[in-house]
Write a protein that holds these residues in place. Structure first.
Motif, PDB file in Angstrom:
ATOM      1  N   ARG A  53      39.452 -67.791 -12.050  1.00  0.00           N
ATOM      2  CA  ARG A  53      40.835 -68.130 -11.111  1.00  0.00           C
ATOM      3  C   ARG A  53      40.292 -67.956  -9.932  1.00  0.00           C
ATOM      4  O   ARG A  53      40.799 -68.829  -8.945  1.00  0.00           O
ATOM      5  CB  ARG A  53      41.780 -66.971 -11.455  1.00  0.00           C
ATOM      6  CG  ARG A  53      42.498 -67.245 -12.858  1.00  0.00           C
ATOM      7  CD  ARG A  53      43.680 -66.494 -12.878  1.00  0.00           C
ATOM      8  NE  ARG A  53      44.445 -66.719 -14.085  1.00  0.00           N
ATOM      9  CZ  ARG A  53      44.868 -66.117 -15.018  1.00  0.00           C
ATOM     10  NH1 ARG A  53      44.553 -64.763 -14.982  1.00  0.00           N
ATOM     11  NH2 ARG A  53      45.481 -66.332 -16.015  1.00  0.00           N
ATOM     12  N   GLU A  54      39.490 -67.049  -9.497  1.00  0.00           N
ATOM     13  CA  GLU A  54      39.091 -67.057  -8.057  1.00  0.00           C
ATOM     14  C   GLU A  54      38.330 -68.325  -7.580  1.00  0.00           C
ATOM     15  O   GLU A  54      38.269 -68.771  -6.538  1.00  0.00           O
ATOM     16  CB  GLU A  54      38.293 -65.692  -7.732  1.00  0.00           C
ATOM     17  CG  GLU A  54      37.825 -65.400  -6.373  1.00  0.00           C
ATOM     18  CD  GLU A  54      37.151 -64.043  -6.349  1.00  0.00           C
ATOM     19  OE1 GLU A  54      36.799 -63.845  -5.397  1.00  0.00           O
ATOM     20  OE2 GLU A  54      37.072 -63.161  -7.322  1.00  0.00           O
ATOM     21  N   ALA A  55      37.497 -68.590  -8.809  1.00  0.00           N
ATOM     22  CA  ALA A  55      36.598 -69.941  -8.357  1.00  0.00           C
ATOM     23  C   ALA A  55      37.448 -71.212  -8.315  1.00  0.00           C
ATOM     24  O   ALA A  55      37.064 -72.108  -7.367  1.00  0.00           O
ATOM     25  CB  ALA A  55      35.483 -69.943  -9.562  1.00  0.00           C
ATOM     26  N   ILE A  56      38.449 -71.160  -9.161  1.00  0.00           N
ATOM     27  CA  ILE A  56      39.435 -72.164  -9.080  1.00  0.00           C
ATOM     28  C   ILE A  56      39.890 -72.278  -7.687  1.00  0.00           C
ATOM     29  O   ILE A  56      40.125 -73.392  -7.038  1.00  0.00           O
ATOM     30  CB  ILE A  56      40.460 -72.281 -10.034  1.00  0.00           C
ATOM     31  CG1 ILE A  56      39.596 -72.607 -11.591  1.00  0.00           C
ATOM     32  CG2 ILE A  56      41.541 -73.359  -9.910  1.00  0.00           C
ATOM     33  CD1 ILE A  56      40.758 -72.387 -12.642  1.00  0.00           C
ATOM     34  N   ALA A  57      40.533 -71.212  -7.247  1.00  0.00           N
ATOM     35  CA  ALA A  57      41.131 -71.265  -5.992  1.00  0.00           C
ATOM     36  C   ALA A  57      40.231 -71.662  -4.773  1.00  0.00           C
ATOM     37  O   ALA A  57      40.581 -72.290  -3.892  1.00  0.00           O
ATOM     38  CB  ALA A  57      41.607 -69.648  -5.686  1.00  0.00           C
ATOM     39  N   LEU A  58      39.055 -71.153  -4.745  1.00  0.00           N
ATOM     40  CA  LEU A  58      38.026 -71.501  -3.754  1.00  0.00           C
ATOM     41  C   LEU A  58      37.576 -72.996  -3.806  1.00  0.00           C
ATOM     42  O   LEU A  58      37.523 -73.524  -2.654  1.00  0.00           O
ATOM     43  CB  LEU A  58      36.685 -70.533  -4.005  1.00  0.00           C
ATOM     44  CG  LEU A  58      35.610 -70.884  -3.144  1.00  0.00           C
ATOM     45  CD1 LEU A  58      35.983 -70.661  -1.708  1.00  0.00           C
ATOM     46  CD2 LEU A  58      34.480 -70.122  -3.664  1.00  0.00           C
ATOM     47  N   ALA A  59      37.623 -73.396  -5.064  1.00  0.00           N
ATOM     48  CA  ALA A  59      37.488 -74.968  -5.220  1.00  0.00           C
ATOM     49  C   ALA A  59      38.569 -75.661  -4.485  1.00  0.00           C
ATOM     50  O   ALA A  59      38.305 -76.688  -3.857  1.00  0.00           O
ATOM     51  CB  ALA A  59      36.968 -75.406  -6.562  1.00  0.00           C
TER      52      ALA A  59
END
Length: 74
Positions: A53-59
């Protein structure tokens, strides 16, 4: 586990080159399919929904920032 945004590759250019080469000769649709498959494989390897989820938000933030920069240049 927290999302690591520092390079974990001894030779990051080699990792980038490998991804670019994997797309060589593919159609746009095949390239999108490759990206989707790679994302799912690596997400499974990570195995942590919080990190995913953190990676999705960053992307998504990076996409918005890139879009805003592109609009300012026009």
């Amino acid at each position: 586990m927290t999302l690591s945004t520092d390079s974990n590759f001894a030779r990051p250019d080699d990792a980038f080159r490998a991804i670019v080469e994997a797309h060589r000769g593919l159609s746009e649709a095949q390239s999108a399919d490759l990206d989707a498959a790679l994302v799912l494989i690596l997400a499974n390897h990570i195995g942590d929904i919080g990190v995913l989820r953190e990676a999705i938000a960053l992307a998504k933030r990076r996409m918005v920032t890139a879009d805003q920069q592109q609009q300012q240049q026009q």
